[in-house]
Design a protein around this motif. Structure first.
Motif, PDB file in Angstrom:
ATOM      1  N   MET A  84       0.810  -1.119   0.150  1.00 25.13           N
ATOM      2  CA  MET A  84       0.036   0.152  -0.030  1.00 25.13           C
ATOM      3  C   MET A  84       0.899   1.197  -0.039  1.00 25.13           C
ATOM      4  N   THR A  85       0.782   2.313  -0.983  1.00 20.18           N
ATOM      5  CA  THR A  85       1.507   3.318  -0.989  1.00 20.18           C
ATOM      6  C   THR A  85       0.609   4.666  -1.037  1.00 20.18           C
ATOM      7  N   ASP A  86      -0.746   4.361  -1.151  1.00 19.19           N
ATOM      8  CA  ASP A  86      -1.467   5.917  -1.273  1.00 19.19           C
ATOM      9  C   ASP A  86      -2.023   6.272  -0.289  1.00 19.19           C
ATOM     10  N   LEU A  87      -2.136   5.793   1.020  1.00 15.96           N
ATOM     11  CA  LEU A  87      -2.581   6.231   2.226  1.00 15.96           C
ATOM     12  C   LEU A  87      -1.579   6.826   2.973  1.00 15.96           C
ATOM     13  N   SER A  88      -1.938   7.886   3.951  1.00 20.84           N
ATOM     14  CA  SER A  88      -0.978   8.525   4.564  1.00 20.84           C
ATOM     15  C   SER A  88      -0.555   7.505   5.863  1.00 20.84           C
ATOM     16  N   MET A  89       0.310   7.667   6.522  1.00 19.49           N
ATOM     17  CA  MET A  89       0.612   6.684   7.718  1.00 19.49           C
ATOM     18  C   MET A  89      -0.355   6.450   8.634  1.00 19.49           C
ATOM     19  N   ARG A  90      -0.767   7.852   9.032  1.00 22.00           N
ATOM     20  CA  ARG A  90      -1.974   7.915   9.992  1.00 22.00           C
ATOM     21  C   ARG A  90      -3.199   7.455   9.537  1.00 22.00           C
ATOM     22  N   ASP A  91      -3.598   7.346   8.135  1.00 16.99           N
ATOM     23  CA  ASP A  91      -4.757   6.899   7.504  1.00 16.99           C
ATOM     24  C   ASP A  91      -4.507   5.322   7.510  1.00 16.99           C
ATOM     25  N   ALA A  92      -3.410   4.734   7.343  1.00 21.90           N
ATOM     26  CA  ALA A  92      -3.109   3.401   7.199  1.00 21.90           C
ATOM     27  C   ALA A  92      -3.387   2.713   8.733  1.00 21.90           C
ATOM     28  N   ALA A  93      -2.837   3.442   9.813  1.00 24.11           N
ATOM     29  CA  ALA A  93      -2.993   2.960  11.046  1.00 24.11           C
ATOM     30  C   ALA A  93      -4.319   3.041  11.564  1.00 24.11           C
ATOM     31  N   LEU A  94      -5.016   4.049  11.175  1.00 22.24           N
ATOM     32  CA  LEU A  94      -6.444   4.163  11.681  1.00 22.24           C
ATOM     33  C   LEU A  94      -7.290   3.317  10.923  1.00 22.24           C
ATOM     34  N   ALA A  95      -7.145   2.984   9.636  1.00 24.64           N
ATOM     35  CA  ALA A  95      -7.935   2.069   8.810  1.00 24.64           C
ATOM     36  C   ALA A  95      -7.699   0.671   9.308  1.00 24.64           C
ATOM     37  N   VAL A  96      -6.828   0.140   9.920  1.00 24.31           N
ATOM     38  CA  VAL A  96      -6.412  -1.135  10.758  1.00 24.31           C
ATOM     39  C   VAL A  96      -6.839  -1.341  11.935  1.00 24.31           C
ATOM     40  N   TYR A  97      -6.664  -0.142  12.939  1.00 27.22           N
ATOM     41  CA  TYR A  97      -7.142   0.187  14.090  1.00 27.22           C
ATOM     42  C   TYR A  97      -8.444  -0.419  14.032  1.00 27.22           C
ATOM     43  N   GLU A  98      -9.464  -0.198  13.013  1.00 29.69           N
ATOM     44  CA  GLU A  98     -11.046  -0.726  13.242  1.00 29.69           C
ATOM     45  C   GLU A  98     -10.924  -2.036  13.302  1.00 29.69           C
ATOM     46  N   ASN A  99      -9.872  -2.590  12.697  1.00 28.84           N
ATOM     47  CA  ASN A  99      -9.898  -4.044  12.775  1.00 28.84           C
ATOM     48  C   ASN A  99      -9.382  -4.976  13.894  1.00 28.84           C
ATOM     49  N   ALA A 100      -8.981  -4.096  14.879  1.00 28.28           N
ATOM     50  CA  ALA A 100      -8.187  -4.907  16.061  1.00 28.28           C
ATOM     51  C   ALA A 100      -9.233  -5.731  16.650  1.00 28.28           C
ATOM     52  N   TYR A 101      -8.723  -6.853  17.534  1.00 33.17           N
ATOM     53  CA  TYR A 101      -9.540  -7.720  17.876  1.00 33.17           C
ATOM     54  C   TYR A 101      -9.085  -7.716  19.271  1.00 33.17           C
ATOM     55  N   ALA A 102      -9.946  -6.912  20.075  1.00 33.51           N
ATOM     56  CA  ALA A 102      -9.718  -6.800  21.440  1.00 33.51           C
ATOM     57  C   ALA A 102     -10.919  -6.740  22.558  1.00 33.51           C
ATOM     58  N   PRO A 103     -11.409  -8.057  22.602  1.00 32.09           N
ATOM     59  CA  PRO A 103     -12.742  -8.212  23.184  1.00 32.09           C
ATOM     60  C   PRO A 103     -12.545  -8.328  24.685  1.00 32.09           C
ATOM     61  N   TYR A 104     -11.211  -8.311  25.153  1.00 32.74           N
ATOM     62  CA  TYR A 104     -11.048  -8.590  26.667  1.00 32.74           C
ATOM     63  C   TYR A 104     -10.722  -7.082  27.027  1.00 32.74           C
ATOM     64  N   SER A 105      -9.660  -6.615  26.688  1.00 30.17           N
ATOM     65  CA  SER A 105      -9.097  -5.240  27.175  1.00 30.17           C
ATOM     66  C   SER A 105      -9.833  -4.053  26.436  1.00 30.17           C
ATOM     67  N   ARG A 106     -10.533  -4.161  25.275  1.00 32.99           N
ATOM     68  CA  ARG A 106     -11.295  -3.099  24.651  1.00 32.99           C
ATOM     69  C   ARG A 106     -10.291  -2.086  24.167  1.00 32.99           C
ATOM     70  N   PHE A 107      -8.979  -2.404  24.135  1.00 36.74           N
ATOM     71  CA  PHE A 107      -7.952  -1.434  23.927  1.00 36.74           C
ATOM     72  C   PHE A 107      -7.495  -1.676  22.708  1.00 36.74           C
ATOM     73  N   LYS A 108      -7.999  -1.158  21.440  1.00 38.78           N
ATOM     74  CA  LYS A 108      -7.729  -1.215  20.106  1.00 38.78           C
ATOM     75  C   LYS A 108      -6.318  -0.356  19.943  1.00 38.78           C
ATOM     76  N   VAL A 109      -5.277  -0.900  19.131  1.00 39.94           N
ATOM     77  CA  VAL A 109      -4.248  -0.543  18.490  1.00 39.94           C
ATOM     78  C   VAL A 109      -4.004  -0.772  16.962  1.00 39.94           C
ATOM     79  N   GLY A 110      -3.654   0.282  16.259  1.00 40.50           N
ATOM     80  CA  GLY A 110      -3.444   0.150  14.845  1.00 40.50           C
ATOM     81  C   GLY A 110      -2.162   0.535  14.415  1.00 40.50           C
ATOM     82  N   ALA A 111      -1.323  -0.072  13.687  1.00 41.85           N
ATOM     83  CA  ALA A 111       0.186   0.375  13.345  1.00 41.85           C
ATOM     84  C   ALA A 111       0.468   0.161  11.962  1.00 41.85           C
ATOM     85  N   ALA A 112       1.149   1.024  11.380  1.00 42.43           N
ATOM     86  CA  ALA A 112       1.643   1.333   9.980  1.00 42.43           C
ATOM     87  C   ALA A 112       3.141   1.281   9.814  1.00 42.43           C
TER      88      ALA A 112
END
Length: 133
Positions: free
Chosen positions: A1-29
């Motif tokens: 992927m080269t078309d998104l900003s780093m922030r946009d890339a991290a935010l996009a994947v943040y939504e896919n985090a699987y955090a049912p126990y801590s409910r603390f989602k993190v996204g990284a790019a």
């Protein structure tokens, strides 16, 4: 992927985090030297500590694609202050980065803190420590 900003890339994947126990989602790019951006999100497991961090997921995706050199890191989490990578992820980032690689940590609201891999992990253990093996 080269078309998104780093922030946009991290935010996009943040939504896919699987955090049912801590409910603390993190996204990284992470960006590699050829400009490709790899993403990762945290994935929890009820059998703690068997989950994985967002940074580790992005690094695994990078390695699976055959890339080995990180030139930029961006991490986002829903917290009052920017959240730094955990100790294990700091070591993982150091494995594939030079010390001057920029690391931006961000909240969902956009507050950012910028540092480098070397500042996150001063005195990092590296291959040079194993020169006699």
């Amino acid at each position: 992927m080269t078309d998104l900003s780093m922030r946009d890339a991290a935010l996009a994947v943040y939504e896919n985090a699987y955090a049912p126990y801590s409910r603390f989602k993190v996204g990284a790019a992470i960006r590699t030297e050829d400009g490709t951006v790899f993403q990762g999100c945290n994935v929890e497991n009820v059998a703690y500590p068997e989950g994985t961090c967002a940074e580790a997921g992005a690094i695994a995706a990078m390695a699976a694609a055959g890339a080995r050199k990180i030139v930029e890191v961006y991490v986002v989490a829903d917290a009052p202050l920017p959240v730094p990578p955990c100790g294990g992820c700091r070591q993982k980032l150091a494995e594939f980065s030079d010390g001057d690689v920029p690391v931006t940590m961000s909240t969902l609201s956009g507050m950012e803190d910028k540092t480098t891999v070397a500042q996150l992990l001063p005195g990092a253990f590296d291959a040079g420590h194993m020169a006699n093996t």
